[in-house]
Design an enzyme around this catalytic site. Structure first.
Site, short mmCIF file in Angstrom:
data_model
loop_
_atom_site.label_atom_id
_atom_site.label_comp_id
_atom_site.label_asym_id
_atom_site.label_seq_id
_atom_site.Cartn_x
_atom_site.Cartn_y
_atom_site.Cartn_z
N CYS A 89 0.88 -1.16 0.00
CA CYS A 89 0.00 0.00 0.00
C CYS A 89 0.92 1.21 0.00
O CYS A 89 1.69 1.40 0.95
CB CYS A 89 -0.88 -0.01 1.24
SG CYS A 89 -1.97 1.41 1.30
N CYS A 234 -2.96 7.30 -4.74
CA CYS A 234 -2.73 5.86 -4.68
C CYS A 234 -1.30 5.50 -5.14
O CYS A 234 -0.99 5.56 -6.33
CB CYS A 234 -3.76 5.09 -5.52
SG CYS A 234 -3.73 3.31 -5.15
O1 PYC Z 1 -1.63 4.07 -1.91
O2 PYC Z 1 -1.27 2.07 -2.72
C1 PYC Z 1 -1.97 2.88 -2.16
C2 PYC Z 1 -3.33 2.48 -1.73
C3 PYC Z 1 -3.96 1.30 -1.99
C4 PYC Z 1 -5.22 1.39 -1.39
C5 PYC Z 1 -5.32 2.60 -0.80
N1 PYC Z 1 -4.16 3.27 -1.02
#
Ligand code: PYC
Length: 316
Positions: A89, A234
């Site tokens: 994550c 993300c």
């Molecule tokens: O930042 O990789 C990330 C992530 C995955 C789900 C929520 N954030």
């Protein structure tokens, strides 16, 4: 009896991370993958206790700090959410390292962290930003075409960036925060279609639009496995995006890609080719996290909601 679980919360570009420091599930010893399996098979109700209501919120990503089994690492972590476990994550890794820094547990500006899908190396910059070199990332399929009910024709790529993503090329909606419910509905329908048509592993869907801020390269909206949306751009999704850009020859090694998220916050990414066959890249992602809360979760024996709301009492 009351179980006391020590935690620190943070947010990375708006997306929250809850690091569990002590008092959490006893995962025993072994490899990080073995401990993840023990968490999943023997302590899953603790996952819900630690991130969902009434002690958390569906959007929270949990991160249990563990002893690394790889002796080259400074720490190990298992990430989880409201519906299960994450291999890696990106925002969570930045939040995890910022939490260790806040606690005074990082001796230098570098930190090697073991995750269930590989080792990632983080660097703390003087301005407070944190970069990490992610696990090898790659595109598995390109120009995949689906007809998603209620959405129409969808064209996109399937890629791995530490989690599995479907990244759409079309449709390319105007991604604004005031239409979140629309993007949630659209990405949920896309995910169902993608899963039913040959890609059951995909649990994140990423939509793209032009950025609002001229210094950024793209804007995204990311559906997470538990039907929440990523408040940040993300980290693993940006890694998957870099893998697609690299595969298409649209971004050179070392060139920056600034990914804007749905809140307008950004992660900066670049990559180099991995030292292994198969067109894999090593993405480097940079962002900033802020600690927000430090405390203890309290789980009293006679609290009917000690393992979250909605979980069958008999499951632990
Ligand atoms: O930042 O990789 C990330 C992530 C995955 C789900 C929520 N954030």
């Amino acid at each position: 009896m009351t179980q006391r679980i020590a935690f620190v919360d943070s947010h990375t570009a708006g997306e929250p991370t809850r690091v569990i420091l002590s008092g959490g599930p006893d995962l025993g010893s072994g490899t990080i993958q073995e401990r993840l399996e023990r968490f999943r098979s023997q302590h899953d109700s603790m996952r819900l206790a630690m991130v969902t209501e009434p002690r958390g919120a569906e959007v929270l990503i949990g991160a249990v700090r563990c002893e690394p089994s790889d002796t080259s690492c400074d720490a190990a972590v298992i990430f989880f959410n409201n519906v299960g476990y994450l291999g890696m994550c990106g925002h969570g890794l930045i939040g995890f390292v910022e939490t260790l820094r806040y606690l005074g547990e990082i001796e230098s500006d570098r930190c090697r962290v073991e995750t269930p899908v590989g080792v990632v190396e983080a660097r703390i910059h003087p301005d407070g930003k944190i970069s990490f070199d992610n696990v090898p990332s790659y595109r598995k399929a390109t120009e995949v075409v689906f007809d998603a009910p209620g959405v129409g024709q969808v064209v996109g790529d399937v890629a791995w960036g530490g989690n599995w993503f479907f990244l759409t090329r079309t449709p390319k909606p105007r991604l604004r925060i005031d239409s979140i419910s629309e993007w949630l509905k659209m990405t949920t329908a896309i995910r169902k279609t993608v899963n039913e048509n040959g890609y059951p592993e995909v649990d994140h869907i990423e939509l793209f639009d032009d950025p609002i801020s001229p210094e950024n390269h793209s804007r995204n909206f990311v559906l997470c496995p538990g039907l929440e949306y990523d408040r940040s751009p993300c980290g693993t999704g940006t890694s998957a995006k870099l893998a697609c850009l690299a595969a298409d020859g649209l971004l050179e090694p070392g060139e920056n890609w600034i990914q804007e998220g749905i809140l307008g916050t950004s992660f900066t990414g670049h990559y180099h080719w991995a030292d292994e066959p198969g067109g894999r890249i090593i993405p480097t992602i940079t962002g900033r996290a802020f600690v927000t809360i430090e405390g203890h979760l309290l789980l009293q024996d006679d609290d009917p909601f000690r393992h979250g709301i909605g979980l069958d009492e008999s499951s632990d």
